[in-house]
Design a protein around this motif. Sequence first.
Motif, PDB file in Angstrom:
ATOM      1  N   SER A 247       0.824  -1.207   0.000  1.00  0.00           N
ATOM      2  CA  SER A 247       0.000   0.000   0.000  1.00  0.00           C
ATOM      3  C   SER A 247       0.860   1.259   0.000  1.00  0.00           C
ATOM      4  CB  SER A 247      -0.915   0.002   1.233  1.00  0.00           C
ATOM      5  OG  SER A 247      -1.872  -1.025   1.151  1.00  0.00           O
ATOM      6  N   SER A 248       1.916   1.236   0.810  1.00  0.00           N
ATOM      7  CA  SER A 248       2.792   2.403   0.903  1.00  0.00           C
ATOM      8  C   SER A 248       3.473   2.673  -0.436  1.00  0.00           C
ATOM      9  CB  SER A 248       3.837   2.194   1.997  1.00  0.00           C
ATOM     10  OG  SER A 248       3.219   2.012   3.257  1.00  0.00           O
ATOM     11  N   GLN A 249       3.932   1.605  -1.091  1.00  0.00           N
ATOM     12  CA  GLN A 249       4.565   1.765  -2.396  1.00  0.00           C
ATOM     13  C   GLN A 249       3.573   2.333  -3.412  1.00  0.00           C
ATOM     14  OE1 GLN A 249       3.873  -0.907  -5.102  1.00  0.00           O
ATOM     15  NE2 GLN A 249       4.753   0.570  -6.523  1.00  0.00           N
ATOM     16  N   MET A 250       2.351   1.799  -3.390  1.00  0.00           N
ATOM     17  CA  MET A 250       1.337   2.259  -4.340  1.00  0.00           C
ATOM     18  C   MET A 250       0.934   3.703  -4.084  1.00  0.00           C
ATOM     19  SD  MET A 250      -1.104  -1.118  -4.656  1.00  0.00           S
ATOM     20  CE  MET A 250      -2.248  -0.305  -5.776  1.00  0.00           C
ATOM     21  N   VAL A 251       0.802   4.063  -2.797  1.00  0.00           N
ATOM     22  CA  VAL A 251       0.348   5.422  -2.497  1.00  0.00           C
ATOM     23  C   VAL A 251       1.429   6.442  -2.816  1.00  0.00           C
ATOM     24  CG1 VAL A 251       1.057   5.686  -0.051  1.00  0.00           C
ATOM     25  CG2 VAL A 251      -1.080   6.708  -0.862  1.00  0.00           C
ATOM     26  N   MET A 252       2.696   6.048  -2.685  1.00  0.00           N
ATOM     27  CA  MET A 252       3.769   6.994  -3.026  1.00  0.00           C
ATOM     28  C   MET A 252       3.867   7.194  -4.535  1.00  0.00           C
ATOM     29  SD  MET A 252       6.758   6.412  -0.185  1.00  0.00           S
ATOM     30  CE  MET A 252       6.520   4.679   0.168  1.00  0.00           C
ATOM     31  N   GLU A 253       3.690   6.104  -5.289  1.00  0.00           N
ATOM     32  CA  GLU A 253       3.655   6.257  -6.743  1.00  0.00           C
ATOM     33  C   GLU A 253       2.414   7.040  -7.161  1.00  0.00           C
ATOM     34  OE1 GLU A 253       3.710   3.550 -10.839  1.00  0.00           O
ATOM     35  OE2 GLU A 253       3.865   2.571  -8.887  1.00  0.00           O
ATOM     36  N   GLY A 254       1.270   6.684  -6.532  1.00  0.00           N
ATOM     37  CA  GLY A 254       0.039   7.410  -6.839  1.00  0.00           C
ATOM     38  C   GLY A 254       0.109   8.868  -6.433  1.00  0.00           C
ATOM     39  N   ALA A 255       0.826   9.155  -5.326  1.00  0.00           N
ATOM     40  CA  ALA A 255       0.950  10.539  -4.871  1.00  0.00           C
ATOM     41  C   ALA A 255       1.673  11.395  -5.895  1.00  0.00           C
ATOM     42  CB  ALA A 255       1.694  10.572  -3.533  1.00  0.00           C
ATOM     43  N   ALA A 256       2.642  10.799  -6.582  1.00  0.00           N
ATOM     44  CA  ALA A 256       3.361  11.544  -7.614  1.00  0.00           C
ATOM     45  C   ALA A 256       2.396  11.997  -8.707  1.00  0.00           C
ATOM     46  CB  ALA A 256       4.479  10.691  -8.202  1.00  0.00           C
ATOM     47  N   PHE A 257       1.493  11.092  -9.118  1.00  0.00           N
ATOM     48  CA  PHE A 257       0.515  11.448 -10.145  1.00  0.00           C
ATOM     49  C   PHE A 257      -0.540  12.401  -9.592  1.00  0.00           C
ATOM     50  CE2 PHE A 257       2.385   7.667 -11.985  1.00  0.00           C
ATOM     51  CZ  PHE A 257       2.390   7.948 -13.337  1.00  0.00           C
ATOM     52  N   ALA A 258      -0.993  12.136  -8.358  1.00  0.00           N
ATOM     53  CA  ALA A 258      -2.037  12.971  -7.768  1.00  0.00           C
ATOM     54  C   ALA A 258      -1.544  14.392  -7.504  1.00  0.00           C
ATOM     55  CB  ALA A 258      -2.521  12.332  -6.463  1.00  0.00           C
ATOM     56  N   LEU A 259      -0.365  14.524  -6.933  1.00  0.00           N
ATOM     57  CA  LEU A 259       0.170  15.860  -6.643  1.00  0.00           C
ATOM     58  C   LEU A 259       0.508  16.618  -7.928  1.00  0.00           C
ATOM     59  CD1 LEU A 259       2.396  15.092  -3.535  1.00  0.00           C
ATOM     60  CD2 LEU A 259       0.206  16.289  -3.600  1.00  0.00           C
ATOM     61  N   THR A 260       0.886  15.876  -8.953  1.00  0.00           N
ATOM     62  CA  THR A 260       1.109  16.525 -10.246  1.00  0.00           C
ATOM     63  C   THR A 260      -0.192  17.110 -10.780  1.00  0.00           C
ATOM     64  OG1 THR A 260       2.984  15.103 -10.813  1.00  0.00           O
ATOM     65  CG2 THR A 260       1.817  16.139 -12.645  1.00  0.00           C
ATOM     66  N   THR A 261      -1.298  16.368 -10.607  1.00  0.00           N
ATOM     67  CA  THR A 261      -2.603  16.880 -11.030  1.00  0.00           C
ATOM     68  C   THR A 261      -2.982  18.126 -10.242  1.00  0.00           C
ATOM     69  OG1 THR A 261      -3.354  14.664 -11.670  1.00  0.00           O
ATOM     70  CG2 THR A 261      -5.057  16.307 -11.245  1.00  0.00           C
ATOM     71  N   ILE A 262      -2.727  18.093  -8.927  1.00  0.00           N
ATOM     72  CA  ILE A 262      -3.031  19.260  -8.094  1.00  0.00           C
ATOM     73  C   ILE A 262      -2.172  20.456  -8.509  1.00  0.00           C
ATOM     74  CG2 ILE A 262      -2.830  20.170  -5.742  1.00  0.00           C
ATOM     75  CD1 ILE A 262      -3.718  17.387  -4.761  1.00  0.00           C
ATOM     76  N   MET A 263      -0.874  20.220  -8.741  1.00  0.00           N
ATOM     77  CA  MET A 263       0.008  21.314  -9.174  1.00  0.00           C
ATOM     78  C   MET A 263      -0.400  21.828 -10.553  1.00  0.00           C
ATOM     79  SD  MET A 263       3.839  20.432  -7.718  1.00  0.00           S
ATOM     80  CE  MET A 263       3.941  18.727  -8.288  1.00  0.00           C
ATOM     81  N   MET A 264      -0.949  20.943 -11.374  1.00  0.00           N
ATOM     82  CA  MET A 264      -1.428  21.376 -12.686  1.00  0.00           C
ATOM     83  C   MET A 264      -2.562  22.390 -12.509  1.00  0.00           C
ATOM     84  SD  MET A 264      -0.402  20.568 -15.812  1.00  0.00           S
ATOM     85  CE  MET A 264       0.211  18.867 -15.765  1.00  0.00           C
ATOM     86  N   GLY A 265      -3.342  22.222 -11.437  1.00  0.00           N
ATOM     87  CA  GLY A 265      -4.413  23.172 -11.148  1.00  0.00           C
ATOM     88  C   GLY A 265      -3.908  24.547 -10.779  1.00  0.00           C
ATOM     89  N   TRP A 266      -2.663  24.635 -10.328  1.00  0.00           N
ATOM     90  CA  TRP A 266      -2.072  25.946 -10.030  1.00  0.00           C
ATOM     91  C   TRP A 266      -1.797  26.726 -11.313  1.00  0.00           C
ATOM     92  CZ3 TRP A 266       2.248  23.848  -6.245  1.00  0.00           C
ATOM     93  CH2 TRP A 266       1.625  23.262  -5.135  1.00  0.00           C
ATOM     94  N   ILE A 267      -1.727  26.002 -12.419  1.00  0.00           N
ATOM     95  CA  ILE A 267      -1.466  26.658 -13.709  1.00  0.00           C
ATOM     96  C   ILE A 267      -2.779  27.136 -14.336  1.00  0.00           C
ATOM     97  CG2 ILE A 267      -0.474  26.364 -16.009  1.00  0.00           C
ATOM     98  CD1 ILE A 267       1.352  24.196 -14.831  1.00  0.00           C
ATOM     99  N   GLY A 268      -3.829  26.254 -14.334  1.00  0.00           N
ATOM    100  CA  GLY A 268      -5.106  26.684 -14.891  1.00  0.00           C
ATOM    101  C   GLY A 268      -6.069  25.541 -15.137  1.00  0.00           C
ATOM    102  N   THR A 269      -7.340  25.872 -15.391  1.00  0.00           N
ATOM    103  CA  THR A 269      -8.392  24.876 -15.610  1.00  0.00           C
ATOM    104  C   THR A 269      -8.162  24.095 -16.901  1.00  0.00           C
ATOM    105  OG1 THR A 269      -9.999  26.215 -14.406  1.00  0.00           O
ATOM    106  CG2 THR A 269     -10.882  24.531 -15.881  1.00  0.00           C
ATOM    107  N   ILE A 270      -7.736  24.787 -17.966  1.00  0.00           N
ATOM    108  CA  ILE A 270      -7.467  24.114 -19.238  1.00  0.00           C
ATOM    109  C   ILE A 270      -6.369  23.074 -19.060  1.00  0.00           C
ATOM    110  CG2 ILE A 270      -6.618  24.414 -21.598  1.00  0.00           C
ATOM    111  CD1 ILE A 270      -9.433  25.411 -21.222  1.00  0.00           C
ATOM    112  N   GLU A 271      -5.363  23.419 -18.276  1.00  0.00           N
ATOM    113  CA  GLU A 271      -4.251  22.489 -18.037  1.00  0.00           C
ATOM    114  C   GLU A 271      -4.709  21.276 -17.236  1.00  0.00           C
ATOM    115  OE1 GLU A 271      -2.566  26.177 -19.390  1.00  0.00           O
ATOM    116  OE2 GLU A 271      -4.074  25.726 -17.856  1.00  0.00           O
TER     117      GLU A 271
END
Length: 450
Positions: A247-271
């Motif tokens: 679970s820890s391995q999966m959540v850390m890999e998933g966190a990379a994708f999830a946090l990237t999506t959140i950071m993408m929101g700092w750029i804009g809705t289209i992004e």
Amino acid sequence: MHFTFYKDQYKRSLRLAAPVMLAQMGVVLVQLFDNAMVGKLGALPLAAVSFGGTVFFMVFIFVMGFTLALTPLVGEQYARQKYPKVAAYFQNSLFLFPLIGIISCLLQFALLFVMYHLGQPVEVVEMSIPYYKYLVWSIIPYMIFGSFKQFLEGVGNTTANMVIILVSNMLNILFNWLLIYGNWGFPRMEAAGAGLATLISRICMPVFAILFFICNKKYKEFFYYFRRDYFRWKYIRSLLSVGLPISSQMVMEGAAFALTTIMMGWIGTIEIAGNQIALTISNFAFMIVVGLSAATTIRISHEYGMKNFYQLKRAAYASFHLTFIWNTFTALMFIIFREQITGIFTDDPEVIKIASYLLLFVAAFQFSDGLQSIAVGILRGIQDVKRIMLIAFFSYIVINIPVGYLCAFVLGWGPGGLWIGFIFGLTIAAVLLILRFRKQYNVLKLKAEN
């Protein structure tokens, strides 16, 4: 290394992997339909589904990882024909997994207030919450199904899971059509309708699984092994000791994708919308690798249980070969047909432009992503899971996320910069995991010879 040398290994792996591939592709196909149907409503609803799903996914992937512990534990004992012990693990999972699901629900509802403080547009957050709540409720039935699903994989039956998942997915797509748009007199719920459709389909999954066991004599007999005194801490401890690192391995890999999506929101809705499309396409292709990884875990756990380390190595290398072939194909498709593929999801030219651009980065990490997934499947099969947790922390938390942030915001490379982090993180993970497998194989072989 010749084809004839591995031909039998390819067949055995693909025979197990094919149903898992179809089932996992069915899961992602539902995500494709979710995004395509919601995307027709506009960029805002698509961004809301993306954000709500991302927050949900960060906890859900951790919870889901616990169920994966059952496969190698059952697989090892099944190969040794210790059926009462197989049943004991199954019995304890039916208690433990739903309990984890309930705790997860409480935690995820507590996260609701956090969603307004993640730097997303307020209108995106408000539209995402009803969708998010339905997803949270779906955890409990999914965890019950997880016990049946991973048990069946442990004994080498991947076909039953495929049928259950595909039928449930068809129901999901139907209710998407009914509830998102309000067809046939159903209420028009838009983004929230996609969440309710997911909840309905996940309730159906354990119902179908229970009916399958009741109607199938071979698997129904495992219920006869259930005993009250099999509820023991040692079985719970084994499930947790294997499941927590997974679970820890999966959540850390998933966190990379999830946090990237959140950071993408700092750029804009289209992004956000473009990122969601690129991520969905990437996940769809990755499901083939997920199937191979699951089949690898099953095969490795059986060979490990019988202490047949020569066959174990051949099975592992066969999976690496198959994954490399598939990832070569997907990388080429993402490069050549990126605009045509992204155009399936939206008519917005700005979203298509961003999504097509991001697919170039998806193509760049195809090989490392596939190889690391197979290496994880091998290590799960021999229950060497603590080290993969440490490798995941270093690769995704220490390397992936900071590199993505640096490239996107410090160097000013924008959306593509966030995805450069994946190239670094996944490549480092692949190298370290393969080295770990080679080391552990030599240790196991040495023990067998002595």
